[in-house]
Design a protein around this motif. Sequence first.
Motif, short mmCIF file in Angstrom:
data_model
loop_
_atom_site.label_atom_id
_atom_site.label_comp_id
_atom_site.label_asym_id
_atom_site.label_seq_id
_atom_site.Cartn_x
_atom_site.Cartn_y
_atom_site.Cartn_z
N PRO A 369 0.83 -1.21 0.00
CA PRO A 369 0.00 0.00 0.00
C PRO A 369 0.86 1.26 0.00
O PRO A 369 2.04 1.24 0.38
CB PRO A 369 -0.76 -0.11 1.33
N VAL A 370 0.27 2.38 -0.42
CA VAL A 370 0.92 3.67 -0.23
C VAL A 370 0.63 4.13 1.20
O VAL A 370 -0.26 3.62 1.88
CB VAL A 370 0.41 4.72 -1.24
N LEU A 371 1.40 5.10 1.68
CA LEU A 371 1.22 5.57 3.05
C LEU A 371 -0.18 6.14 3.26
O LEU A 371 -0.75 6.05 4.35
CB LEU A 371 2.27 6.62 3.40
N PRO A 392 19.90 -13.90 -7.60
CA PRO A 392 19.86 -12.46 -7.31
C PRO A 392 19.21 -11.72 -8.47
O PRO A 392 19.18 -12.22 -9.61
CB PRO A 392 21.33 -12.09 -7.16
N GLY A 393 18.71 -10.52 -8.18
CA GLY A 393 18.04 -9.78 -9.25
C GLY A 393 17.95 -8.30 -8.94
O GLY A 393 18.61 -7.78 -8.04
N VAL A 394 17.10 -7.63 -9.68
CA VAL A 394 16.91 -6.20 -9.54
C VAL A 394 15.55 -5.92 -8.91
O VAL A 394 14.52 -6.39 -9.42
CB VAL A 394 17.02 -5.48 -10.91
N LEU A 395 15.58 -5.23 -7.80
CA LEU A 395 14.35 -4.80 -7.13
C LEU A 395 13.92 -3.47 -7.75
O LEU A 395 14.71 -2.53 -7.82
CB LEU A 395 14.61 -4.61 -5.63
N THR A 396 12.67 -3.42 -8.20
CA THR A 396 12.17 -2.22 -8.88
C THR A 396 10.89 -1.75 -8.22
O THR A 396 9.99 -2.55 -7.95
CB THR A 396 11.88 -2.52 -10.37
N PHE A 397 10.81 -0.45 -7.96
CA PHE A 397 9.60 0.17 -7.44
C PHE A 397 8.93 0.98 -8.54
O PHE A 397 9.59 1.48 -9.46
CB PHE A 397 9.93 1.11 -6.27
N GLY A 398 7.59 1.13 -8.44
CA GLY A 398 6.90 1.98 -9.39
C GLY A 398 7.42 3.41 -9.32
O GLY A 398 7.84 3.99 -10.31
N GLU A 399 7.39 3.97 -8.11
CA GLU A 399 7.96 5.30 -7.87
C GLU A 399 8.21 5.44 -6.37
O GLU A 399 7.42 4.95 -5.55
CB GLU A 399 7.01 6.41 -8.33
N VAL A 400 9.31 6.08 -6.02
CA VAL A 400 9.67 6.31 -4.62
C VAL A 400 9.28 7.73 -4.23
O VAL A 400 9.74 8.69 -4.84
CB VAL A 400 11.18 6.10 -4.39
N ARG A 401 8.42 7.83 -3.21
CA ARG A 401 8.04 9.14 -2.69
C ARG A 401 8.15 9.10 -1.16
O ARG A 401 7.23 8.68 -0.50
CB ARG A 401 6.60 9.49 -3.10
N GLU A 422 15.21 7.86 -8.85
CA GLU A 422 15.70 6.50 -8.64
C GLU A 422 14.55 5.59 -8.22
O GLU A 422 13.72 5.97 -7.41
CB GLU A 422 16.78 6.50 -7.55
N ARG A 423 14.56 4.36 -8.77
CA ARG A 423 13.51 3.42 -8.37
C ARG A 423 13.92 1.96 -8.46
O ARG A 423 13.08 1.07 -8.35
CB ARG A 423 12.24 3.66 -9.19
N ALA A 424 15.22 1.70 -8.61
CA ALA A 424 15.65 0.30 -8.73
C ALA A 424 17.06 0.13 -8.18
O ALA A 424 17.88 1.05 -8.24
CB ALA A 424 15.60 -0.15 -10.18
N GLU A 452 -0.69 14.41 -4.08
CA GLU A 452 -0.28 13.09 -4.54
C GLU A 452 0.07 12.18 -3.36
O GLU A 452 0.45 12.64 -2.29
CB GLU A 452 0.92 13.22 -5.48
N ALA A 453 -0.08 10.88 -3.59
CA ALA A 453 0.16 9.89 -2.55
C ALA A 453 1.65 9.81 -2.20
O ALA A 453 2.52 10.14 -3.00
CB ALA A 453 -0.35 8.54 -2.99
N LYS A 454 1.90 9.31 -0.98
CA LYS A 454 3.28 9.14 -0.50
C LYS A 454 3.58 7.66 -0.28
O LYS A 454 2.68 6.83 -0.16
CB LYS A 454 3.47 9.90 0.81
N GLY A 455 4.88 7.36 -0.19
CA GLY A 455 5.33 6.00 0.03
C GLY A 455 5.86 5.38 -1.26
O GLY A 455 6.42 6.08 -2.11
N ILE A 456 5.70 4.10 -1.42
CA ILE A 456 6.04 3.40 -2.66
C ILE A 456 4.78 3.34 -3.51
O ILE A 456 3.80 2.69 -3.14
CB ILE A 456 6.58 1.98 -2.39
N VAL A 457 4.81 4.04 -4.62
CA VAL A 457 3.63 4.14 -5.49
C VAL A 457 3.81 3.18 -6.66
O VAL A 457 4.85 3.18 -7.34
CB VAL A 457 3.45 5.58 -6.00
N GLY A 458 2.83 2.33 -6.90
CA GLY A 458 2.92 1.39 -8.01
C GLY A 458 3.56 0.07 -7.65
O GLY A 458 3.88 -0.74 -8.53
N GLY A 459 3.74 -0.18 -6.35
CA GLY A 459 4.21 -1.48 -5.91
C GLY A 459 5.69 -1.75 -6.18
O GLY A 459 6.44 -0.87 -6.57
#
Length: 586
Positions: A369-371, A392-401, A422-424, A452-459
């Motif tokens: 969830p977002v904050l 191992p791999g690359v961790l990717t977020f939709g957007e960091v806020r 930055e998001r990965a 706009e929402a805060k937190g990790i947006v887009g999972g």
Amino acid sequence: MPEFTIGESDFLLDGRPFRILSGGLHYFRVHPGLWADRIDKARRMGLNTIETYVPWNAHAPEPGTFDLSGGLDLGRFLELIADAGMYAIVRPGPYICAEWDNGGLPAWLFRDPEVGIRRFEPRYLAAVREYLAQVLRVVVPHQADRGGPVLLVQVENEYGAFGSDPRYLKALAEYTREAGITVPLTTVDQPVPEMLAAGGLDGLHRTASFGSGAEARLAVLRAHQPAGPLMCGEFWNGWFDHWGAHHHTTSAADAAAELDALLAAGASVNLYMFHGGTNFGLTSGANDKGVYQPLVTSYDYDAPLDEAGHPTPKYHAFREVIARYHPVPGTVPPPAGPAPALAAALGEPVRLLDDPDRWGTWQAHHELPVLDDLSPMPRLALLRTRVDGDRPGVLTFGEVRDRATVFFDGAPVGTLLREHHERALALPAARGELLVLVEDQGRVDYGPRIGEAKGIVGGASLHGEPLTGWEVLPIDLAALPGLRPSATSAVRPGEPVAGPVLLRAEVGVDEPADLFLDTGEWGKGLVWLNGFLLGRYWRRGPQRTLYVPAPVVRAGANDLVVLELDVLLDPVARFVPRPLLGHTEA
């Protein structure tokens, strides 16, 4: 009772021309124990009026609440203005900008994705109507025509820079009148024809916002308002700072010359700011015009009265200009003396990752969830899930806020910043516990990104596949000053400390006094003194010292608590004689 009206060419007080000489002084940015001092210093500079915004989100952090206690006691603030023999201008928004978190709009408004912000939309207007009824209930008895100090009430704020919806402005004016406001209503916009047209409304007195070129800008205002007094509703005599830039200053001589030109033209004025104060707690906003820029804790603004309430060269220069047009009091405030220089060792570490359960309560969520989806809405949260992969791999977020620090099996992996887009980042192992500490660094206060929402947006995803099965721990910041180590531990003198960690010091003071806490050797985090959240610090600057108002300090032992989120190089709390707000362009 006094009568304050708008005449053909002047403001009229009991039928006589009256020039408003106002200064911005936000009650919510000044400790209430210092309100009377700051108001008196405005009077001694030659001002006759105090202007303040009203921050909706501070008074109503949750729906159905309206807090008027302590530092939010607007009624008491207006009483102190009257006691000083001064007048007041109240600007309740509902949007205020002010470099304040979310421009003053409560974050809970935006939980409804259909709500239409700053326009004629029923759900938004219903909330605004309730808010205005609450805040204006406080203002009504303090109006000039009832023997109080309030001369003007502003509708919205620089609306022409945002939209063009006359039905919306008309609704706000109607709500203001139905709440009992009888003094004149105003608007403020930059003196650009399109903005004055879009942000104004017949029946509301237009004012302009600018910091230079008074003659030309007043001419534009006059073209859009052929009659009535000219007023610069915001005379920009300084500017604000954001993290990672320089400390903004303006020439006292140049600002005084601009003020002289404004007064020579016969206009009224409101200095923005007379005294900026401080974004105590987590109240500073942010800008985002392609790059996210969170604002610093200090709102010194290079104003005539500095953050700690001391006169600057600009104070004396402005007073000299005002004296050419109106009488000024015979005495001025004394110059600033040095604050106490103190030091205290930090200790009693409480590390977040050692026992997160002490910092809040975990909540289970299938998807991240977002904050804003959490209640109450946190400013800092720890996210946790289990990764069971085959490589191992690359961790990717939709957007960091707005900032995310990633740990894998308790070890730091990296930090992602929104301002760098930055998001990965790479995860070093295939299996283990993934932890993410996400921080809201301040909501955008201007432009289309408000709300706009805060937190990790887009999972989040790994190898391109969504990560699910999350636990979220909203960190209860109000409870942190009470946390103590569950086991005996210490910090070695001079040894750097890695966060996230809570540290504590006892600071001995002979008597209450303003203090300046030097955070130059610390990383990024928050500081409380005696339970009062002073605000954010960040090594990147420009701000280096946090202002501690004297009413927060007590004689004897004072409890200092530091939440360090990065790396603290020197585990000592050092208080220095003067503020250090950072380098300037000069």
